[in-house]
Design a protein around this motif. Structure first.
Motif, PDB file in Angstrom:
ATOM      1  N   THR A 217       0.838  -1.196   0.000  1.00  6.96           N
ATOM      2  CA  THR A 217       0.000   0.000   0.000  1.00  6.96           C
ATOM      3  C   THR A 217       0.876   1.251   0.000  1.00  6.96           C
ATOM      4  N   PRO A 218       0.325   2.393  -0.398  1.00  5.03           N
ATOM      5  CA  PRO A 218       1.103   3.635  -0.336  1.00  5.03           C
ATOM      6  C   PRO A 218       1.657   3.905   1.060  1.00  5.03           C
ATOM      7  N   ALA A 219       0.889   3.621   2.085  1.00  4.23           N
ATOM      8  CA  ALA A 219       1.348   3.859   3.447  1.00  4.23           C
ATOM      9  C   ALA A 219       2.569   3.008   3.786  1.00  4.23           C
ATOM     10  N   MET A 220       2.608   1.786   3.263  1.00  2.00           N
ATOM     11  CA  MET A 220       3.756   0.906   3.518  1.00  2.00           C
ATOM     12  C   MET A 220       5.020   1.455   2.861  1.00  2.00           C
ATOM     13  N   VAL A 221       4.882   1.960   1.635  1.00  2.00           N
ATOM     14  CA  VAL A 221       6.039   2.541   0.942  1.00  2.00           C
ATOM     15  C   VAL A 221       6.510   3.793   1.680  1.00  2.00           C
TER      16      VAL A 221
END
Length: 236
Positions: A217-221
């Motif tokens: 997910t974007p949050a993980m990146v």
């Protein structure tokens, strides 16, 4: 100072874009540039090795896999013009490491702050799968680039990049333990070097296979990039 025959990253990049060391990759990248994709027939493809992108004194380096056939092989800039780049540059912008969230073409005004993006293989490979011999040949460019940069932190996108990078780091002077560290999302390894410790971070690759399925997910990146930026001395 001369490193592997190069006095600067700019000099290395100028030599890299003329490389024809891997016949299979040369044939493929140039064939794709001639045949094109229908949606891009009004454009001129780069069709050459793609150099790293970002400041030549960046303390943070992002290592991918290889240029996409109709992405960086078309635009001439790492992760530019494809879905993977859409995710990566949006995340870089979100954490304050890029001046805009999009990467469309080489003249779109995108600038990175303290970050350089590179790859273990600089030519687009058939089926996005370089051979071990191609990886090892191109690793000479990556080793020289890292020696010239002397980064404080590296974020590696995907297991291929991780496995390709570890022997390059060892050749470049960092102490890689044995057994070698295993790739995983969010993994953080500290590698002693001649002058300082290198902080190595793992991140799932920003491929559609990972982002469309929700594995990444974007949050993980953004979380991995933020952690790497912190140890690299980059603040928002």
């Amino acid at each position: 100072m001369t490193v592997d025959g190069y006095t600067s990253v700019a000099e290395l990049d100028a030599a890299l874009v003329e490389c024809r060391a891997c016949p299979r990759l040369v044939e493929w990248r140039e064939r794709v540039a001639r045949e094109m994709r229908a949606a891009f027939r009004d454009q001129t493809y780069w069709g050459r090795p793609v150099p790293g992108f970002g400041p030549t004194d960046a303390p943070l380096v992002i290592v991918g896999l290889a240029p996409a056939a109709h992405g960086a092989n078309r635009t001439g800039r790492m992760f530019t013009g494809d879905r993977s780049g859409d995710v990566l540059y949006a995340a870089l912008h979100a954490v304050g490491l890029a001046n805009q969230p999009t990467a469309v073409h080489a003249g779109d005004g995108l600038e990175l702050r303290g970050v350089r993006i590179t790859a273990p293989v600089h030519c687009a490979p058939p089926e996005n799968k370089p051979t071990p011999a191609e990886r090892d040949t191109c690793g000479n460019w990556l080793r020289a680039e890292l020696r010239l940069l002397s980064p404080r932190a590296v974020v590696v996108l995907g297991a291929f990049g991780w496995q390709s990078l570890l022997p390059v780091l060892a050749d470049a002077g960092w102490a890689v333990p044995r057994p070698r560290p295993v790739f995983g999302h969010g993994v953080h390894v500290e590698l002693p070097g001649h002058n300082s410790v290198l902080h190595l971070f793992g991140c799932y690759h920003v491929s559609q296979q990972n982002t469309f399925t929700g594995r990444l997910t974007p949050a993980m990146v953004e979380d991995v990039l933020t952690r790497a930026a912190d140890v690299a001395g980059l603040t928002r």
